[in-house]
Design an enzyme around this catalytic site. Structure first.
Site, PDB file in Angstrom:
ATOM      1  N   TYR A  52    -104.445  65.322   3.507  1.00 29.81           N
ATOM      2  CA  TYR A  52    -103.384  66.015   4.256  1.00 29.81           C
ATOM      3  C   TYR A  52    -102.694  67.058   3.385  1.00 29.81           C
ATOM      4  O   TYR A  52    -102.478  66.842   2.180  1.00 29.81           O
ATOM      5  CB  TYR A  52    -102.327  65.005   4.725  1.00 29.81           C
ATOM      6  CG  TYR A  52    -102.717  64.238   5.960  1.00 29.81           C
ATOM      7  CD1 TYR A  52    -103.043  64.897   7.146  1.00 29.81           C
ATOM      8  CD2 TYR A  52    -102.734  62.855   5.952  1.00 29.81           C
ATOM      9  CE1 TYR A  52    -103.383  64.187   8.281  1.00 29.81           C
ATOM     10  CE2 TYR A  52    -103.073  62.125   7.089  1.00 29.81           C
ATOM     11  CZ  TYR A  52    -103.396  62.800   8.250  1.00 29.81           C
ATOM     12  OH  TYR A  52    -103.732  62.096   9.367  1.00 29.81           O
TER      13      TYR A  52
ATOM     14  N   LYS B 197     -87.170  33.731  -0.022  1.00 29.35           N
ATOM     15  CA  LYS B 197     -86.797  34.592   1.103  1.00 29.35           C
ATOM     16  C   LYS B 197     -87.841  35.693   1.296  1.00 29.35           C
ATOM     17  O   LYS B 197     -88.653  35.941   0.394  1.00 29.35           O
ATOM     18  CB  LYS B 197     -85.409  35.193   0.840  1.00 29.35           C
ATOM     19  CG  LYS B 197     -85.345  36.084  -0.396  1.00 29.35           C
ATOM     20  CD  LYS B 197     -83.904  36.413  -0.772  1.00 29.35           C
ATOM     21  CE  LYS B 197     -83.868  37.326  -1.993  1.00 29.35           C
ATOM     22  NZ  LYS B 197     -82.479  37.540  -2.470  1.00 29.35           N
TER      23      LYS B 197
END
Ligand SMILES: *Cc1c(COP(=O)(O)O)cnc(C)c1O
Length: 349
Positions: free
Chosen positions: A244, A35
């Site tokens: 940042y 999956k």
């Protein structure tokens, strides 16, 4: 090349499948759970490698995933759908010979009315309260559902990664109570359940994460490596900041490498200031914030500027990185982004 390279070792996946297959008795079938695009690693390639290793049955979450796996495998292997038979899926289930694991009376009705005679299994809820029919519902439905000839009765363990958790025994007892005497093949164990021992194995096991080198299967071979290109380097003096929010401050003259790969590529922002990349055998700390496309790494201690740094490889697996980010290996793997170049190793190559 300006994107990272994700290398997926299909031989290691096949070896992990064989080892997990050997962990149960020879009469117990071992499926492969593919999956979520085989936990992010490529459902088609992985399913074909598992089929070559001997897997005859595969599990996916949704019919659409089943269709992709059928296309990769061709007719023959059984493809089971964990979400069952959803409205709108009838044609796909019928045409592509998918086997839905029916989760409710509603799904049972839909399936038996729209595709009478077509293979199906039943998923039972033994306490996880996520998918499957509950005890009372099953009691009412069992007579006519068993009459229709399910080819599998299955359930799923909530706490199999904690061997001492009382939920395991409770779910085992509930599964016995709901399925003993039916004569239908049964399945309870995923990777964690296989490791709990033979009482949990029944007729079929369903390993996923263990195939891909993740906990709780500590004996797994490493499957993925991820190598990220160094885009540029710069010298940073004491008191200068990187990234940042000025997330890292140099205390000494430092050499900083800017590396391609960021949170858009599945390198979770929780790794900011809290992970290690590797130049061969030498660890190099990730410094500052992870940004969308880039991370910054302190390489002051290296003799030469490397062309790449590895964030997954022999020294660091998905679980190690997940620990640093405060998550689990499953999330790390399934989050690996679409931008990487993908390289598959197979046949000893
Ligand atoms: C995902 C899943 C598996 C595989 O679980 P792993 O822990 O990855 O081995 C098996 N069965 C069901 C029902 C699942 O949802």
């Amino acid at each position: 090349m300006a994107t990272g390279t994700l290398t997926i070792d299909l031989d290691a996946i096949a070896a992990n499948w064989r080892a997990l297959d050997k962990a149960s008795a020879s009469g117990v079938q071992t499926a492969g759970v593919v999956k979520a695009d085989a936990y992010g690693l490529g459902a088609g390639r992985v399913a074909r490698a598992l089929a070559r290793a001997g897997a005859r049955r595969f599990f996916v979450a949704a019919s659409e995933e089943g269709a992709a796996v059928r296309q990769a495998l061709g007719p023959g292997p059984q493809i089971c759908i964990l979400s069952g038979h959803m409205a709108g899926d009838t044609e796909m289930i019928g045409d592509l010979d998918l086997t839905p694991m029916l989760n409710s009376l509603e799904q049972v009705t839909r399936h038996l009315e729209s595709l009478p005679g077509h293979a199906f299994g039943v998923q039972l809820d033994t306490g996880m309260n996520r998918l499957g029919m509950e005890e009372a519902e099953w009691e009412a439905a069992a007579p006519f559902v068993l009459d229709a000839g399910p080819e599998l009765l299955m359930s799923h363990l909530a706490c199999a990664d904690e061997p001492d958790h009382p939920m395991n025994e409770a779910q085992l007892a509930a599964f016995h109570a709901m399925t003993d005497g039916t004569g239908v093949p049964r399945s309870l164990a995923a990777t964690g359940g296989i490791l709990l021992g033979p009482r949990y194995h029944f007729d079929l096991t369903r390993p996923g994460i263990g195939l891909y080198g993740g906990r709780p299967y500590e004996g797994a071979l490493r499957v993925v490596s991820l190598s990220l290109p160094v885009i540029q380097t710069r010298e940073v003096g004491p008191g200068e900041f990187v990234g940042y929010s000025c997330g890292w401050e140099a205390e000494a003259p430092s050499l900083v490498a800017t590396v391609q790969g960021g949170y858009a590529d599945g390198l979770l922002r929780g790794l900011s200031n809290n992970a290690v990349l590797w130049d061969g055998d030498t660890p190099c700390p990730l410094i500052g914030r992870v940004s969308m496309d880039l991370i910054t790494v302190d390489i002051s201690h290296l003799a030469e500027v490397p062309r790449h740094l590895d964030i997954l490889g022999p020294h660091q697996g998905p679980d190690d990185l997940a620990d640093a980010a405060g998550t689990i290996g499953y999330e790390m793997l399934t989050g690996l982004g679409a931008r990487y170049g993908r390289r598959y190793l197979e046949g000893g190559a």
